[in-house]
Motif scaffolding. Structure first.
Motif, PDB file in Angstrom:
ATOM      1  N   UNK A 109      42.468 -28.953  -8.006  1.00 36.63           N
ATOM      2  CA  UNK A 109      42.747 -29.575  -6.570  1.00 36.63           C
ATOM      3  C   UNK A 109      44.445 -28.986  -6.290  1.00 36.63           C
ATOM      4  N   UNK A 110      45.142 -28.880  -7.128  1.00 32.75           N
ATOM      5  CA  UNK A 110      46.560 -28.268  -6.602  1.00 32.75           C
ATOM      6  C   UNK A 110      46.298 -26.998  -6.221  1.00 32.75           C
ATOM      7  N   UNK A 111      45.455 -26.143  -6.704  1.00 31.42           N
ATOM      8  CA  UNK A 111      45.273 -24.895  -6.524  1.00 31.42           C
ATOM      9  C   UNK A 111      44.414 -24.703  -5.155  1.00 31.42           C
ATOM     10  N   UNK A 112      43.727 -25.716  -4.822  1.00 33.62           N
ATOM     11  CA  UNK A 112      42.778 -25.568  -3.691  1.00 33.62           C
ATOM     12  C   UNK A 112      43.850 -25.768  -2.505  1.00 33.62           C
ATOM     13  N   UNK A 113      44.804 -26.704  -2.728  1.00 30.38           N
ATOM     14  CA  UNK A 113      45.576 -27.281  -1.525  1.00 30.38           C
ATOM     15  C   UNK A 113      46.480 -26.019  -1.396  1.00 30.38           C
ATOM     16  N   UNK A 114      47.181 -25.451  -2.554  1.00 27.96           N
ATOM     17  CA  UNK A 114      47.859 -24.066  -2.295  1.00 27.96           C
ATOM     18  C   UNK A 114      47.196 -22.925  -1.509  1.00 27.96           C
ATOM     19  N   UNK A 115      46.075 -22.846  -2.030  1.00 26.90           N
ATOM     20  CA  UNK A 115      45.158 -21.651  -1.359  1.00 26.90           C
ATOM     21  C   UNK A 115      44.977 -21.908   0.233  1.00 26.90           C
ATOM     22  N   UNK A 116      44.720 -23.286   0.602  1.00 31.11           N
ATOM     23  CA  UNK A 116      44.593 -23.591   1.995  1.00 31.11           C
ATOM     24  C   UNK A 116      45.868 -23.263   2.845  1.00 31.11           C
ATOM     25  N   UNK A 117      47.110 -23.532   2.194  1.00 37.59           N
ATOM     26  CA  UNK A 117      48.162 -23.586   2.729  1.00 37.59           C
ATOM     27  C   UNK A 117      48.522 -21.989   3.080  1.00 37.59           C
ATOM     28  N   UNK A 118      48.495 -21.453   1.881  1.00 39.56           N
ATOM     29  CA  UNK A 118      48.599 -19.658   1.995  1.00 39.56           C
ATOM     30  C   UNK A 118      47.849 -19.065   3.114  1.00 39.56           C
ATOM     31  N   UNK A 119      46.719 -19.299   2.952  1.00 39.99           N
ATOM     32  CA  UNK A 119      45.613 -18.668   4.058  1.00 39.99           C
ATOM     33  C   UNK A 119      45.996 -19.140   5.239  1.00 39.99           C
ATOM     34  N   UNK A 120      45.942 -20.366   5.664  1.00 39.52           N
ATOM     35  CA  UNK A 120      46.280 -20.717   6.968  1.00 39.52           C
ATOM     36  C   UNK A 120      47.541 -20.311   7.597  1.00 39.52           C
ATOM     37  N   UNK A 121      48.720 -20.078   6.655  1.00 41.96           N
ATOM     38  CA  UNK A 121      49.896 -19.232   7.210  1.00 41.96           C
ATOM     39  C   UNK A 121      49.765 -17.820   7.332  1.00 41.96           C
ATOM     40  N   UNK A 122      48.624 -17.303   6.467  1.00 44.40           N
ATOM     41  CA  UNK A 122      48.599 -15.785   6.658  1.00 44.40           C
ATOM     42  C   UNK A 122      47.957 -15.505   7.971  1.00 44.40           C
TER      43      UNK A 122
END
Length: 250
Positions: free
Chosen positions: A237-250
């Motif tokens: 769950x924590x990796x999923x949240x971090x992935x979304x934030x990184x992807x959206x920011x990119x």
């Protein structure tokens, strides 16, 4: 350690933002020869447009080249692929993430290292059993016998034992031997440091190393059996949240 300028140049020329890039291989393990390659490993972040469309970006980028007389081997994975590997019993990605030889990173790198502690399980021992077996086979079959595979055998087994006992990823054989105090390790490392990357052992007691290999495998098995590490990762769950934030920011 002194890092050749060409290494920074290669990283800066990558086509996508870098979450982190670090040195792996012999330099990380504590026994680089003067002619050792620089093994660079890391994570890149594909933009949303190259993830959701029909034309997608490269999940893995591999570069092998010589710059300024330095052999550089770079491998980066997209952040999603790397996170999925973290959720498996993959010791390679753990060692890359926790390498102290960091060349470039963004603030989320520290967050990822914290999250990834919940990816470590007792079943990571299987990675080290398999890796040690393949390196022992390389060492045993080669004539004459090379130093590097033998050092890999000991590095891998000690890393696995230490991980099972402490939950800490330590890939440097010099530091590991400060804990395990195996008298022959320092001599093997000295021979490797003094020679070339593919140097050979001039005088080797195969029977002795066979016994040590089996003894340390048994110790890894016992450490696995007694380990207090969890059975499965809990970081999804924590990796999923971090992935979304990184992807959206990119």
């Amino acid at each position: 350690m002194e890092i050749p300028a060409s290494i920074s140049t290669v990283i800066q020329q990558q086509p996508y933002p870098i979450l982190f890039a670090a040195i792996s291989g012999s330099h990380l393990y504590g026994f680089p020869s003067d002619d050792s390659d620089y093994d660079l490993r890391g994570v890149h972040i594909l933009p949303v447009t190259e993830v959701v469309g029909l034309d997608t970006g490269a999940e893995t980028i591999e570069i092998s080249e010589i710059r300024d007389s330095v052999q550089i081997d770079l491998v980066t994975h997209d952040v999603k692929k790397f996170f999925l590997l973290l959720l498996k019993k993959n010791g390679y990605v753990l060692e890359q993430l926790y390498s102290p030889l960091v060349l470039q990173n963004v603030p989320e790198y520290e967050e990822l290292k914290f999250i990834a502690k919940d990816c470590i399980t007792r079943h990571h021992s299987h990675h080290y059993f398999g890796f040690a077996a393949s390196q022992w086979k390389h060492f045993e079959q080669a004539q004459p016998h090379r130093i590097k595979p033998l050092l890999y055998v000991y590095r891998v087994l000690l890393t696995g034992i230490y991980l099972m006992q402490t939950g800490v990823v330590e890939a440097n054989l010099v530091k590991l031997n400060q804990v395990f105090n195996l008298s022959y390790i320092s001599d093997l490392i000295s021979q490797k440091l003094a020679g070339e990357e593919h140097s050979y052992l001039s005088d080797v007691d195969i029977a002795f190393h066979q016994t040590e290999y089996q003894r340390l495998r048994d110790r890894l098995q016992n450490s696995y059996a007694e380990s207090q590490l969890p059975e499965s990762p809990t970081a999804k769950a924590a990796l999923h949240d971090l992935l979304l934030r990184l992807r959206i920011r990119s």
